[in-house]
Design a protein around this motif. Structure first.
Motif, PDB file in Angstrom:
ATOM      1  N   GLU A 104      -4.463  21.696  -3.869  1.00 21.19           N
ATOM      2  CA  GLU A 104      -5.362  20.552  -3.989  1.00 21.19           C
ATOM      3  C   GLU A 104      -6.198  20.591  -5.264  1.00 21.19           C
ATOM      4  O   GLU A 104      -6.431  19.562  -5.906  1.00 21.19           O
ATOM      5  CB  GLU A 104      -6.279  20.484  -2.768  1.00 21.19           C
ATOM      6  CG  GLU A 104      -7.085  19.200  -2.702  1.00 21.19           C
ATOM      7  CD  GLU A 104      -7.843  19.051  -1.397  1.00 21.19           C
ATOM      8  OE1 GLU A 104      -8.718  18.171  -1.329  1.00 21.19           O
ATOM      9  OE2 GLU A 104      -7.559  19.805  -0.448  1.00 21.19           O
ATOM     10  N   SER A 130       5.710   8.871  -5.283  1.00 21.26           N
ATOM     11  CA  SER A 130       4.696   9.441  -6.176  1.00 21.26           C
ATOM     12  C   SER A 130       5.338  10.316  -7.246  1.00 21.26           C
ATOM     13  O   SER A 130       6.439  10.845  -7.072  1.00 21.26           O
ATOM     14  CB  SER A 130       3.680  10.254  -5.373  1.00 21.26           C
ATOM     15  OG  SER A 130       4.282  11.412  -4.844  1.00 21.26           O
ATOM     16  N   ASP A 132       0.821  -1.221   0.000  1.00 19.28           N
ATOM     17  CA  ASP A 132       0.000   0.000   0.000  1.00 19.28           C
ATOM     18  C   ASP A 132       0.853   1.269   0.000  1.00 19.28           C
ATOM     19  O   ASP A 132       0.381   2.337  -0.395  1.00 19.28           O
ATOM     20  CB  ASP A 132      -0.927   0.021   1.216  1.00 19.28           C
ATOM     21  CG  ASP A 132      -2.098  -0.944   1.073  1.00 19.28           C
ATOM     22  OD1 ASP A 132      -2.386  -1.329  -0.076  1.00 19.28           O
ATOM     23  OD2 ASP A 132      -2.707  -1.312   2.095  1.00 19.28           O
ATOM     24  N   ILE A 169      -1.621   1.971  -5.300  1.00 22.27           N
ATOM     25  CA  ILE A 169      -2.963   2.377  -4.906  1.00 22.27           C
ATOM     26  C   ILE A 169      -3.973   1.346  -5.382  1.00 22.27           C
ATOM     27  O   ILE A 169      -3.961   0.920  -6.538  1.00 22.27           O
ATOM     28  CB  ILE A 169      -3.312   3.762  -5.494  1.00 22.27           C
ATOM     29  CG1 ILE A 169      -2.328   4.826  -4.982  1.00 22.27           C
ATOM     30  CG2 ILE A 169      -4.746   4.152  -5.168  1.00 22.27           C
ATOM     31  CD1 ILE A 169      -2.325   5.013  -3.482  1.00 22.27           C
ATOM     32  N   GLN A 194      -0.086  10.014  -2.681  1.00 19.97           N
ATOM     33  CA  GLN A 194       0.054   9.095  -1.554  1.00 19.97           C
ATOM     34  C   GLN A 194       1.310   8.229  -1.562  1.00 19.97           C
ATOM     35  O   GLN A 194       1.988   8.128  -0.536  1.00 19.97           O
ATOM     36  CB  GLN A 194      -1.190   8.203  -1.445  1.00 19.97           C
ATOM     37  CG  GLN A 194      -2.395   8.921  -0.864  1.00 19.97           C
ATOM     38  CD  GLN A 194      -3.549   7.972  -0.585  1.00 19.97           C
ATOM     39  OE1 GLN A 194      -3.384   6.754  -0.579  1.00 19.97           O
ATOM     40  NE2 GLN A 194      -4.728   8.532  -0.363  1.00 19.97           N
ATOM     41  N   LYS A 208      -5.836  10.650  -8.359  1.00 23.18           N
ATOM     42  CA  LYS A 208      -5.523  11.666  -7.345  1.00 23.18           C
ATOM     43  C   LYS A 208      -4.662  11.067  -6.235  1.00 23.18           C
ATOM     44  O   LYS A 208      -3.677  11.669  -5.787  1.00 23.18           O
ATOM     45  CB  LYS A 208      -6.825  12.232  -6.766  1.00 23.18           C
ATOM     46  CG  LYS A 208      -6.615  13.318  -5.726  1.00 23.18           C
ATOM     47  CD  LYS A 208      -7.945  13.836  -5.194  1.00 23.18           C
ATOM     48  CE  LYS A 208      -7.719  14.842  -4.070  1.00 23.18           C
ATOM     49  NZ  LYS A 208      -9.007  15.330  -3.509  1.00 23.18           N
ATOM     50  N   GLN A 209      -5.013   9.851  -5.798  1.00 23.53           N
ATOM     51  CA  GLN A 209      -4.235   9.191  -4.748  1.00 23.53           C
ATOM     52  C   GLN A 209      -2.828   8.851  -5.233  1.00 23.53           C
ATOM     53  O   GLN A 209      -1.848   8.982  -4.488  1.00 23.53           O
ATOM     54  CB  GLN A 209      -4.963   7.923  -4.294  1.00 23.53           C
ATOM     55  CG  GLN A 209      -6.283   8.188  -3.584  1.00 23.53           C
ATOM     56  CD  GLN A 209      -7.049   6.905  -3.314  1.00 23.53           C
ATOM     57  OE1 GLN A 209      -6.975   5.944  -4.082  1.00 23.53           O
ATOM     58  NE2 GLN A 209      -7.798   6.887  -2.215  1.00 23.53           N
ATOM     59  N   GLU A 255      -6.514  17.764  -8.316  1.00 25.05           N
ATOM     60  CA  GLU A 255      -7.799  17.229  -8.777  1.00 25.05           C
ATOM     61  C   GLU A 255      -7.957  17.412 -10.284  1.00 25.05           C
ATOM     62  O   GLU A 255      -8.453  16.519 -10.985  1.00 25.05           O
ATOM     63  CB  GLU A 255      -8.945  17.911  -8.030  1.00 25.05           C
ATOM     64  CG  GLU A 255      -9.032  17.519  -6.551  1.00 25.05           C
ATOM     65  CD  GLU A 255     -10.115  18.281  -5.819  1.00 25.05           C
ATOM     66  OE1 GLU A 255     -10.712  19.212  -6.426  1.00 25.05           O
ATOM     67  OE2 GLU A 255     -10.372  17.963  -4.649  1.00 25.05           O
ATOM     68  N   GLU A 284     -10.433   9.182  -8.785  1.00 27.63           N
ATOM     69  CA  GLU A 284      -9.982   9.219  -7.393  1.00 27.63           C
ATOM     70  C   GLU A 284      -8.662   8.469  -7.232  1.00 27.63           C
ATOM     71  O   GLU A 284      -7.775   8.886  -6.480  1.00 27.63           O
ATOM     72  CB  GLU A 284     -11.056   8.623  -6.482  1.00 27.63           C
ATOM     73  CG  GLU A 284     -10.726   8.645  -5.001  1.00 27.63           C
ATOM     74  CD  GLU A 284     -10.524  10.050  -4.444  1.00 27.63           C
ATOM     75  OE1 GLU A 284      -9.759  10.180  -3.461  1.00 27.63           O
ATOM     76  OE2 GLU A 284     -11.118  11.008  -4.988  1.00 27.63           O
ATOM     77  N   ASN A 285      -8.510   7.341  -7.955  1.00 27.07           N
ATOM     78  CA  ASN A 285      -7.245   6.592  -7.920  1.00 27.07           C
ATOM     79  C   ASN A 285      -6.090   7.444  -8.425  1.00 27.07           C
ATOM     80  O   ASN A 285      -4.993   7.449  -7.837  1.00 27.07           O
ATOM     81  CB  ASN A 285      -7.342   5.331  -8.783  1.00 27.07           C
ATOM     82  CG  ASN A 285      -8.255   4.284  -8.209  1.00 27.07           C
ATOM     83  OD1 ASN A 285      -8.922   3.552  -8.935  1.00 27.07           O
ATOM     84  ND2 ASN A 285      -8.316   4.178  -6.887  1.00 27.07           N
TER      85      ASN A 285
END
Length: 474
Positions: free
Chosen positions: A401, A381, A18, A22, A377, A372-373, A405, A369-370
């Motif tokens: 942010e 990255s 993890d 992701i 994350q 963005k992570q 997005e 959303e994936n």
């Protein structure tokens, strides 16, 4: 960094994955269980241990969703020998059945090289100390010693003539003692300067081994593994080829340390451990395995694809492969197949091979959303990579942010509208976004550059229409 196997429970393995990948929980759990079962196998009795074989896995999913990364990360996690092969190369013109065995030979070579590096690390301090002694000898050479003949070829080169006698030493005992004291003081001063790092940029000439080993094949067209190394045949009878190099002291130390470390390790032991590691802990990742599966048509290229499957079958099933380091059993190697499976299906695989991949997991396409992570994350990255690169120019790169997005939205939409290349699309988007910033980074007066949503929109001309950014991306 490898973690002790006892502490690597399936839950812990997934947690480690993890950190870098992701989503894709089913695939992570499957490889975590496969990895844990290897450890459990080592705790069985010897009779039971031989009965238990790895449960090979097939990962189904589009490109760029993490299939290769999952396999690579678990191998790194337990410090296991790992190679990736493309199944499509076995369908090329000129393919013969023995070519598939090259994947096992490559795994063995990787395993032995890995063990060699680990052994060299263990003796690194001793080797570096010896390298520093050699540097002192180079910078302050002792009185030239009488030359000796090391092998019969030198006698032949001299025509059997004896060496010329050295000139007589006419110095007194006091003069020789004074010369010895001065030379010793000089060596001590040079050793102190070396330790203090004062001579790092000085140029020295060192003698290093020439690694361009010559090989000879018994028959033309033989593979590298079937070739025979001349040096291995004749052993020490032929003198090892050397070459002189003029390098800085800091580079000379690395070269000499590496040479001395190789002398300190037992290569027979390294090969033995490497072979055992490849057999018991090796992982072979076969990418694009769906490309060697026919779609039900028994004509044309599908026939050769089935032939490749039948050639791979005995290796996955368990057989003994001959390598230049010795025979290797493939019974306990973990095979992970991967492919998009857009055209062919796993059910189209020949039944015998299909039965050797009992576990099938499906990896999902990445969502907005994936994306963005993925941008923020993982420890490695994409954004962090660019931030570190620009920091070398004294520029701190900051993303708000809304900008993140927007970047995730652009990448996701482009994958939907054109070719879906998964997370690799983010590299394309970021390269275009930061092209101007990277170009002028060394000229910026400001220490901080903030990437905003407005800046992203201006680069991709969002106001001109939803598809206007497509021309900037592959």
């Amino acid at each position: 960094m490898a973690i002790e196997m006892k502490a690597l429970t399936p839950k812990r393995i997934v947690e480690e994955l993890d950190r870098f990948i992701i989503g894709q929980e089913p695939a992570k759990k499957a490889v975590a269980v496969a990895l844990r079962n290897r450890y459990r196998r080592t705790l069985l009795s010897e009779e039971m241990r031989d009965e238990f074989t790895p449960k090979n896995i097939i990962m189904m999913g589009p490109t760029g969703v993490g299939k290769t990364e999952i396999a690579r990360r678990i191998a790194k996690l337990v410090s296991a020998p790992f190679i990736k092969v493309e199944a499509t190369k076995f369908t090329e013109v000129g393919y013969v059945g023995r070519d598939v065995e090259s994947m096992v030979r490559d795994l063995v070579t990787t395993s032995i090289r890995k063990v060699q590096q680990e052994k060299m690390k263990e003796v690194y301090a001793k080797a570096e100390a010896r390298a520093n002694e050699l540097l002192v000898d180079i910078l302050a050479p002792s009185k030239k010693k009488k030359e000796t003949l090391k092998n019969p070829f030198e006698i032949l080169m001299r025509g059997g003539k004896p060496e010329a006698a050295a000139p007589a030493d006419t110095k007194t005992e006091a003069e020789r003692a004074e010369e010895e004291r001065n030379h010793k003081a000089k060596r001590e001063a040079i050793a102190a300067d070396l330790a203090a790092g004062k001579l790092e940029d000085d140029i020295v000439e060192i003698e290093v081994a020439d690694d361009s080993a010559k090989t000879i094949g018994v028959l033309g067209g033989m593979s590298e593994d079937m070739s025979v190394n001349i040096n291995e045949i004749l052993g020490d009878f032929l003198p090892k080829k050397k070459k002189n190099r003029r390098v800085k002291v800091k580079d000379a130390r690395k070269l000499l340390t590496n040479q001395e470390a190789q002398k300190l390790i037992d290569m027979d032991e390294v090969k033995e451990i490497g072979l055992r590691e490849a057999e018991q802990n090796g992982i072979i990742f076969i990418d694009e395995i769906d490309k060697i599966i026919g779609s039900g048509n028994a004509h044309g290229p599908d026939v050769s694809r089935e032939g490749v499957q039948r050639d791979i079958l005995p290796i996955v099933e368990g057989s003994t492969i001959t390598t230049k380091y010795g025979p290797v059993k493939t019974d306990f190697i973990l095979f992970i197949g991967a492919g998009a499976f857009h055209v062919a299906d796993i059910s189209d695989m020949i039944p015998e091979l299909q039965g050797r991949f009992p576990i099938t997991v499906t990896l999902d396409s990445l969502t907005e959303e994936n994306f963005k992570q993925i941008l923020i994350q993982p420890e490695n990255s994409v954004i962090r990579q660019y931030q570190q690169l620009l920091k070398t120019e004294g520029v701190e790169l900051v993303f708000d942010e809304e900008a993140i997005e927007r970047l995730a939205q652009i990448a996701c939409r482009q994958n939907e509208e054109d070719e879906n290349i998964g997370a690799r699309r983010l590299h394309t988007v970021l390269e275009k976004l930061l092209e101007e910033i990277s170009f002028y980074a060394s000229d910026y007066d400001a220490d901080v550059f903030t990437v905003t949503k407005a800046y992203v929109d201006s680069v991709f001309k969002i106001e001109d229409g939803d598809r206007s950014y497509a021309k900037y991306l592959i």
